[in-house]
Scaffold this motif. Sequence first.
Motif, PDB file in Angstrom:
ATOM      1  N   MET A  87       0.667  -1.386   0.063  1.00 36.39           N
ATOM      2  CA  MET A  87      -0.071  -0.001   0.018  1.00 36.39           C
ATOM      3  C   MET A  87       0.892   1.330  -0.034  1.00 36.39           C
ATOM      4  N   THR A  88       1.899   1.113   0.743  1.00 42.05           N
ATOM      5  CA  THR A  88       2.700   2.344   1.014  1.00 42.05           C
ATOM      6  C   THR A  88       3.618   2.592  -0.411  1.00 42.05           C
ATOM      7  N   SER A  89       4.060   1.548  -1.033  1.00 47.77           N
ATOM      8  CA  SER A  89       4.496   1.606  -2.340  1.00 47.77           C
ATOM      9  C   SER A  89       3.654   2.051  -3.260  1.00 47.77           C
ATOM     10  N   LYS A  90       2.479   1.537  -3.409  1.00 53.51           N
ATOM     11  CA  LYS A  90       1.556   2.314  -4.234  1.00 53.51           C
ATOM     12  C   LYS A  90       1.385   3.704  -4.159  1.00 53.51           C
ATOM     13  N   LYS A  91       1.265   4.101  -2.871  1.00 45.87           N
ATOM     14  CA  LYS A  91       1.210   5.664  -2.538  1.00 45.87           C
ATOM     15  C   LYS A  91       2.267   6.471  -3.123  1.00 45.87           C
ATOM     16  N   HIS A  92       3.407   5.826  -2.681  1.00 44.91           N
ATOM     17  CA  HIS A  92       4.703   6.560  -3.210  1.00 44.91           C
ATOM     18  C   HIS A  92       4.708   6.658  -4.654  1.00 44.91           C
ATOM     19  N   SER A  93       4.266   5.477  -5.417  1.00 44.12           N
ATOM     20  CA  SER A  93       4.295   5.480  -6.865  1.00 44.12           C
ATOM     21  C   SER A  93       3.350   6.316  -7.285  1.00 44.12           C
ATOM     22  N   GLU A  94       2.128   6.638  -6.798  1.00 46.32           N
ATOM     23  CA  GLU A  94       1.155   7.582  -7.325  1.00 46.32           C
ATOM     24  C   GLU A  94       1.779   8.947  -6.994  1.00 46.32           C
ATOM     25  N   PHE A  95       2.139   9.292  -5.842  1.00 47.22           N
ATOM     26  CA  PHE A  95       2.661  10.628  -5.748  1.00 47.22           C
ATOM     27  C   PHE A  95       4.122  11.065  -6.597  1.00 47.22           C
ATOM     28  N   LYS A  96       4.654   9.947  -6.962  1.00 47.03           N
ATOM     29  CA  LYS A  96       5.925  10.188  -7.802  1.00 47.03           C
ATOM     30  C   LYS A  96       5.377  10.579  -9.060  1.00 47.03           C
ATOM     31  N   THR A  97       4.428   9.890  -9.698  1.00 46.35           N
ATOM     32  CA  THR A  97       4.068   9.947 -11.141  1.00 46.35           C
ATOM     33  C   THR A  97       3.215  11.431 -11.013  1.00 46.35           C
ATOM     34  N   LEU A  98       2.566  11.787 -10.041  1.00 45.75           N
ATOM     35  CA  LEU A  98       1.755  13.232  -9.924  1.00 45.75           C
ATOM     36  C   LEU A  98       2.753  14.202 -10.174  1.00 45.75           C
ATOM     37  N   SER A  99       3.823  13.867  -9.211  1.00 43.19           N
ATOM     38  CA  SER A  99       4.853  14.967  -9.054  1.00 43.19           C
ATOM     39  C   SER A  99       5.708  15.243 -10.708  1.00 43.19           C
ATOM     40  N   LEU A 100       5.931  14.144 -11.148  1.00 44.71           N
ATOM     41  CA  LEU A 100       6.500  14.001 -12.493  1.00 44.71           C
ATOM     42  C   LEU A 100       5.875  14.972 -13.563  1.00 44.71           C
ATOM     43  N   CYS A 101       4.490  14.633 -13.387  1.00 48.91           N
ATOM     44  CA  CYS A 101       3.650  15.301 -14.458  1.00 48.91           C
ATOM     45  C   CYS A 101       3.586  16.974 -13.997  1.00 48.91           C
ATOM     46  N   SER A 102       3.255  17.191 -12.685  1.00 52.00           N
ATOM     47  CA  SER A 102       3.085  18.476 -12.381  1.00 52.00           C
ATOM     48  C   SER A 102       4.563  19.325 -12.639  1.00 52.00           C
ATOM     49  N   LEU A 103       5.705  18.569 -12.524  1.00 50.10           N
ATOM     50  CA  LEU A 103       7.068  19.300 -12.649  1.00 50.10           C
ATOM     51  C   LEU A 103       7.226  19.690 -14.489  1.00 50.10           C
ATOM     52  N   GLY A 104       6.893  18.398 -15.121  1.00 50.28           N
ATOM     53  CA  GLY A 104       6.902  18.759 -16.551  1.00 50.28           C
ATOM     54  C   GLY A 104       6.002  19.952 -16.985  1.00 50.28           C
ATOM     55  N   GLY A 105       4.883  19.903 -16.450  1.00 49.28           N
ATOM     56  CA  GLY A 105       3.945  21.143 -16.789  1.00 49.28           C
ATOM     57  C   GLY A 105       4.400  22.469 -16.188  1.00 49.28           C
ATOM     58  N   ALA A 106       5.085  22.502 -15.086  1.00 50.96           N
ATOM     59  CA  ALA A 106       5.491  23.685 -14.619  1.00 50.96           C
ATOM     60  C   ALA A 106       6.645  24.161 -15.854  1.00 50.96           C
ATOM     61  N   PHE A 107       7.562  23.120 -16.357  1.00 51.51           N
ATOM     62  CA  PHE A 107       8.621  23.746 -17.218  1.00 51.51           C
ATOM     63  C   PHE A 107       7.879  24.174 -18.373  1.00 51.51           C
ATOM     64  N   GLU A 108       6.897  23.660 -18.886  1.00 51.67           N
ATOM     65  CA  GLU A 108       6.240  24.183 -20.080  1.00 51.67           C
ATOM     66  C   GLU A 108       5.746  25.426 -19.925  1.00 51.67           C
ATOM     67  N   TYR A 109       5.006  25.515 -18.876  1.00 53.12           N
ATOM     68  CA  TYR A 109       4.313  26.991 -18.626  1.00 53.12           C
ATOM     69  C   TYR A 109       5.216  27.939 -18.306  1.00 53.12           C
ATOM     70  N   TYR A 110       6.284  27.642 -17.566  1.00 51.59           N
ATOM     71  CA  TYR A 110       7.560  28.593 -17.387  1.00 51.59           C
ATOM     72  C   TYR A 110       7.922  29.408 -18.923  1.00 51.59           C
ATOM     73  N   ASP A 111       7.867  28.480 -19.848  1.00 54.19           N
ATOM     74  CA  ASP A 111       8.658  28.752 -20.863  1.00 54.19           C
ATOM     75  C   ASP A 111       7.575  29.593 -21.639  1.00 54.19           C
ATOM     76  N   PHE A 112       6.155  29.383 -21.590  1.00 50.33           N
ATOM     77  CA  PHE A 112       5.011  29.993 -22.246  1.00 50.33           C
ATOM     78  C   PHE A 112       4.803  31.369 -21.621  1.00 50.33           C
ATOM     79  N   SER A 113       4.898  31.304 -20.261  1.00 50.03           N
ATOM     80  CA  SER A 113       4.472  32.708 -19.874  1.00 50.03           C
ATOM     81  C   SER A 113       5.517  33.706 -19.864  1.00 50.03           C
ATOM     82  N   LEU A 114       6.854  33.171 -20.061  1.00 50.59           N
ATOM     83  CA  LEU A 114       8.042  34.263 -20.075  1.00 50.59           C
ATOM     84  C   LEU A 114       7.696  35.148 -21.254  1.00 50.59           C
TER      85      LEU A 114
END
Length: 420
Positions: A1-28
């Motif tokens: 269960m803990t491993s699943k939660k960790h995997s979910e958080f990691k995946t969500l974080s990576l998606c958010s981080l990628g989105g942050a990079f893209e919108y950084y570029d676009f907002s500039l």
Amino acid sequence: MTSKKHSEFKTLSLCSLGGAFEYYDFSLFALMAPVIGQHFFNESIPSIALMKTFGIFAAGYFARFLGGFYFSHLGDTTGRKSPFMITLFLMAIPTLGIAILPTYEQIGILAPLILLLLRIAQGFALGGEAPCAMAFIHEYASKNKKCFAMGLLFGGILFGSFFASLIYTFLNTLIPKAMFDDWGWRIPFAVGGILGIIGVYLRKNLKESNEFIHCKKSNLLLKVPFLKIFQKHLSKIFIGIIFLLPSSTAFLYYLLISSKTLETEYHFDPKFIKEVTTLGFFLNAIFGIFFGYLSDKFTAKKIYILGIISLCILSSVSHFILSMGSDTIFLLFIMLLSINLGACVGSVFHILTMMFPIQIRTSSLALALNTTNGLFIGITPLLLSNIASFTNNNALPGFYILTLCLLSLVIIIKFNKKYL
């Protein structure tokens, strides 16, 4: 269960981080509009150069239509993951291109033409990023954390805008204005391009969502998802656009493009404006995540209504508040507005995603998001700057946003509960 939660958080974080990079570029581009106008247009009147820069700004938004159509089709027919990799790469390369692009003085008319092409490439990439990310994250997240997951995604995206503003403000403080206007403005674009390439590497191990895999194994995928949308779901697209417009327009106007108006019409110090709007990006991101969490507890509809009512009040009094010329009151206004926009961000994207079935989800989200951003938000800088210029009435943008709020409020109150 803990491993699943960790995997979910990691995946969500990576998606958010990628989105942050893209919108950084676009907002500039929006933040850099005045200095870009100086370098890429041969105009003696700065306001005309700025208007042409906003025209290229709008072109990036219009390109989102094509990108949204192409990448969302891939997302609904082949999977959500592959567009993730392509869009981030397509955003990083043009951003690096802007960082090294010769100016009008150096290569003449080619400079704005190449700038236009690079901006179109950015818009094309961004058109597919958000819809695919929304569908993927919503399907990947646990049932009782879907609003929080969407808040985390768009909180990350807003952190991208915050980081763009932070870098811009920091460099303006660190580097003399003449030096920044000459070459220092290129540094944030170079940083954005490098971050985007790093984001591509970080996303390479993402796995496809289980809901999509199940849909594919059950032979429920459609060959042309957009046909299904136009046959049965077009009314929901229009409703989704109405839900998105108030907060999207308020964010663009008050936090991205109003700095010149705040300086010339309301007489605030340019440095102070940059610092306050940077804080606004940060609060918007934090409270987008916070209200996403609350939306899971109290329903997205209630949080959205709270956000829209608050935005009604703030937009209706914005001109009066700004006309007072008080730095403290301006700071409080931007803080309240940013927290309020967080309520909209933390709720509206879950509502929008729940409106559409898996087979057409990415395509539907792309159509709603890119019509909102490409058609309406893309022309907002030109529209609002022309309104203020021709009418000499700086209160009208606030009332325009108020009208959008009232329209969305009427519809959300009557909206079918099964989507919430």
